[in-house]
Each structure stands twice: as structure tokens, then as C-alpha cells.
Design a protein around this motif. Structure first.
Motif, PDB file in Angstrom:
ATOM      1  N   MET A  10      29.865  48.422  52.273  1.00  0.00           N
ATOM      2  CA  MET A  10      29.837  47.299  53.220  1.00  0.00           C
ATOM      3  C   MET A  10      30.721  47.587  54.425  1.00  0.00           C
ATOM      4  SD  MET A  10      30.321  44.035  50.687  1.00  0.00           S
ATOM      5  CE  MET A  10      29.968  42.891  52.029  1.00  0.00           C
ATOM      6  N   GLU A  11      30.468  46.877  55.507  1.00  0.00           N
ATOM      7  CA  GLU A  11      31.402  46.917  56.630  1.00  0.00           C
ATOM      8  C   GLU A  11      32.641  46.140  56.222  1.00  0.00           C
ATOM      9  OE1 GLU A  11      29.693  45.526  60.289  1.00  0.00           O
ATOM     10  OE2 GLU A  11      28.298  47.203  60.382  1.00  0.00           O
ATOM     11  N   THR A  12      33.814  46.761  56.385  1.00  0.00           N
ATOM     12  CA  THR A  12      35.062  46.137  55.963  1.00  0.00           C
ATOM     13  C   THR A  12      36.145  46.306  57.021  1.00  0.00           C
ATOM     14  OG1 THR A  12      35.864  48.121  54.845  1.00  0.00           O
ATOM     15  CG2 THR A  12      34.580  46.577  53.511  1.00  0.00           C
ATOM     16  N   HIS A  13      37.179  45.495  56.859  1.00  0.00           N
ATOM     17  CA  HIS A  13      38.400  45.626  57.644  1.00  0.00           C
ATOM     18  C   HIS A  13      39.284  46.678  56.973  1.00  0.00           C
ATOM     19  CE1 HIS A  13      37.514  42.110  60.122  1.00  0.00           C
ATOM     20  NE2 HIS A  13      37.176  41.462  59.025  1.00  0.00           N
ATOM     21  N   PRO A  14      40.376  47.111  57.623  1.00  0.00           N
ATOM     22  CA  PRO A  14      41.262  48.105  57.024  1.00  0.00           C
ATOM     23  C   PRO A  14      41.818  47.718  55.641  1.00  0.00           C
ATOM     24  CG  PRO A  14      41.730  47.926  59.357  1.00  0.00           C
ATOM     25  CD  PRO A  14      40.752  46.827  59.019  1.00  0.00           C
ATOM     26  N   ASP A  15      41.934  46.413  55.351  1.00  0.00           N
ATOM     27  CA  ASP A  15      42.438  45.981  54.038  1.00  0.00           C
ATOM     28  C   ASP A  15      41.317  45.871  52.995  1.00  0.00           C
ATOM     29  OD1 ASP A  15      41.062  43.690  54.804  1.00  0.00           O
ATOM     30  OD2 ASP A  15      42.764  42.335  54.489  1.00  0.00           O
TER      31      ASP A  15
ATOM     32  N   SER B 248      33.322  39.371  57.781  1.00  0.00           N
ATOM     33  CA  SER B 248      32.625  38.134  57.443  1.00  0.00           C
ATOM     34  C   SER B 248      32.657  37.193  58.640  1.00  0.00           C
ATOM     35  CB  SER B 248      33.326  37.486  56.239  1.00  0.00           C
ATOM     36  OG  SER B 248      32.752  36.267  55.912  1.00  0.00           O
ATOM     37  N   VAL B 249      31.482  36.742  59.047  1.00  0.00           N
ATOM     38  CA  VAL B 249      31.360  35.868  60.202  1.00  0.00           C
ATOM     39  C   VAL B 249      30.880  34.490  59.734  1.00  0.00           C
ATOM     40  CG1 VAL B 249      30.194  35.521  62.418  1.00  0.00           C
ATOM     41  CG2 VAL B 249      30.775  37.844  61.648  1.00  0.00           C
ATOM     42  N   PRO B 250      31.671  33.446  59.944  1.00  0.00           N
ATOM     43  CA  PRO B 250      31.228  32.101  59.547  1.00  0.00           C
ATOM     44  C   PRO B 250      29.961  31.715  60.315  1.00  0.00           C
ATOM     45  CG  PRO B 250      33.545  32.082  60.212  1.00  0.00           C
ATOM     46  CD  PRO B 250      32.998  33.422  60.565  1.00  0.00           C
TER      47      PRO B 250
ATOM     48  N   MET C 169      27.671  38.833  56.349  1.00  0.00           N
ATOM     49  CA  MET C 169      28.365  40.101  56.139  1.00  0.00           C
ATOM     50  C   MET C 169      27.367  41.217  56.422  1.00  0.00           C
ATOM     51  SD  MET C 169      30.343  39.116  52.596  1.00  0.00           S
ATOM     52  CE  MET C 169      28.838  38.481  51.841  1.00  0.00           C
ATOM     53  N   LYS C 170      27.813  42.443  56.392  1.00  0.00           N
ATOM     54  CA  LYS C 170      26.933  43.561  56.730  1.00  0.00           C
ATOM     55  C   LYS C 170      27.024  44.632  55.649  1.00  0.00           C
ATOM     56  CE  LYS C 170      24.488  45.475  60.161  1.00  0.00           C
ATOM     57  NZ  LYS C 170      23.394  44.923  60.875  1.00  0.00           N
ATOM     58  N   LEU C 171      25.861  44.993  55.131  1.00  0.00           N
ATOM     59  CA  LEU C 171      25.741  46.057  54.147  1.00  0.00           C
ATOM     60  C   LEU C 171      25.481  47.357  54.882  1.00  0.00           C
ATOM     61  CD1 LEU C 171      25.559  46.501  51.061  1.00  0.00           C
ATOM     62  CD2 LEU C 171      23.103  46.065  51.254  1.00  0.00           C
ATOM     63  N   LEU C 172      26.058  48.456  54.408  1.00  0.00           N
ATOM     64  CA  LEU C 172      25.744  49.736  55.016  1.00  0.00           C
ATOM     65  C   LEU C 172      24.326  50.113  54.611  1.00  0.00           C
ATOM     66  CD1 LEU C 172      29.125  51.625  54.412  1.00  0.00           C
ATOM     67  CD2 LEU C 172      28.354  50.426  56.480  1.00  0.00           C
ATOM     68  N   PRO C 173      23.508  50.581  55.554  1.00  0.00           N
ATOM     69  CA  PRO C 173      22.106  50.895  55.254  1.00  0.00           C
ATOM     70  C   PRO C 173      21.976  51.865  54.073  1.00  0.00           C
ATOM     71  CG  PRO C 173      22.495  50.983  57.621  1.00  0.00           C
ATOM     72  CD  PRO C 173      23.847  50.831  56.960  1.00  0.00           C
ATOM     73  N   GLY C 174      20.964  51.614  53.258  1.00  0.00           N
ATOM     74  CA  GLY C 174      20.687  52.479  52.123  1.00  0.00           C
ATOM     75  C   GLY C 174      21.397  52.096  50.841  1.00  0.00           C
ATOM     76  N   HIS C 175      22.176  51.019  50.871  1.00  0.00           N
ATOM     77  CA  HIS C 175      22.956  50.625  49.693  1.00  0.00           C
ATOM     78  C   HIS C 175      22.474  49.315  49.065  1.00  0.00           C
ATOM     79  CE1 HIS C 175      25.891  53.845  50.098  1.00  0.00           C
ATOM     80  NE2 HIS C 175      25.860  53.623  51.404  1.00  0.00           N
ATOM     81  N   GLU C 176      21.260  48.921  49.387  1.00  0.00           N
ATOM     82  CA  GLU C 176      20.737  47.644  48.899  1.00  0.00           C
ATOM     83  C   GLU C 176      20.706  47.590  47.365  1.00  0.00           C
ATOM     84  OE1 GLU C 176      19.210  48.514  52.943  1.00  0.00           O
ATOM     85  OE2 GLU C 176      19.107  49.641  51.069  1.00  0.00           O
TER      86      GLU C 176
END
Length: 104
Positions: free
Chosen positions: A85-90, A95-97, A9-16
Motif C-alpha cells: 500500500m501507499e504509506t507514510h514513513p511510519d 488515508s484521505v477522508p 487509500m491506495k493499493l500498489l498495483p498488482g497486489h489486489e
């Protein structure tokens, strides 16, 4: 029998720090839902250089947390995490397997 699944998954920078804080305070009802659905162990690792999150789950049965998106508590968690986080519209996390290529 148990098996492992992994995904990125991907976190938006600065939000660790906020991401870690929210997971230290994970909702007990979410933890129970995961356990009730066969998630035996769940670890998430952060690569700070890329803001990538790597999740590994040990599951018993055929489902993982990735199959619980229709539940109310998971949808609430997604909404709670969507601002960092990077998210979909819902609000579900992008998330990448990950393919297992080695086990010792």
C-alpha cells in the motif's frame, strides 16, 4: 447513536489478491480492538482500474479505526501491510477522508 465515516487509500498495483488474502486472515486481536473501540461495521471496496481502496465504517461513539494508530497491534498491522500500500514513513496508510454527499 451510530455514524459512518469513509476514507480512501491506495493499493500498489498488482497486489489486489494479496490484499484480499491478508484481510481474509485478519488478526482476531485487531478485530477485537476495532470492536472494543466502537467500530460496528467496516467494509473496504477496491476500484481495480485505479487501485483505490474505499473504506466505510459504521461507528458508535466519536472514534474510528483512524484514531487507533498509537496501539501496538495497529502499528504491527501497518508494518505488515506497508509493502502493498501507499504509506507514510511510519507505515500508516495514506488515508484521505471522504465527504458524505448523499444518504438515502
Amino acid at each position: 447513536m451510530t455514524k459512518q465515516v469513509a476514507f480512501r487509500m491506495k493499493l500498489l498495483p498488482g497486489h489486489e489478491e494479496e490484499y484480499e488474502k491478508r484481510h481474509r486472515e485478519i488478526w482476531p486481536e485487531l478485530v477485537q480492538l476495532l470492536k472494543d473501540n466502537g467500530v460496528v461495521d467496516y467494509s473496504i471496496y477496491l476500484d481495480k482500474a485505479t487501485s483505490s481502496l474505499f473504506a466505510v465504517q459504521t461507528i458508535s461513539g466519536d472514534s474510528s479505526s483512524q484514531d487507533l494508530g498509537s496501539t501496538e497491534i495497529v502499528q504491527k498491522w501497518w508494518a505488515y501491510m506497508a509493502d502493498i500500500m501507499e504509506t507514510h514513513p511510519d507505515n500508516s496508510p495514506v488515508s484521505v477522508p471522504l465527504k458524505e454527499v448523499f444518504t438515502l
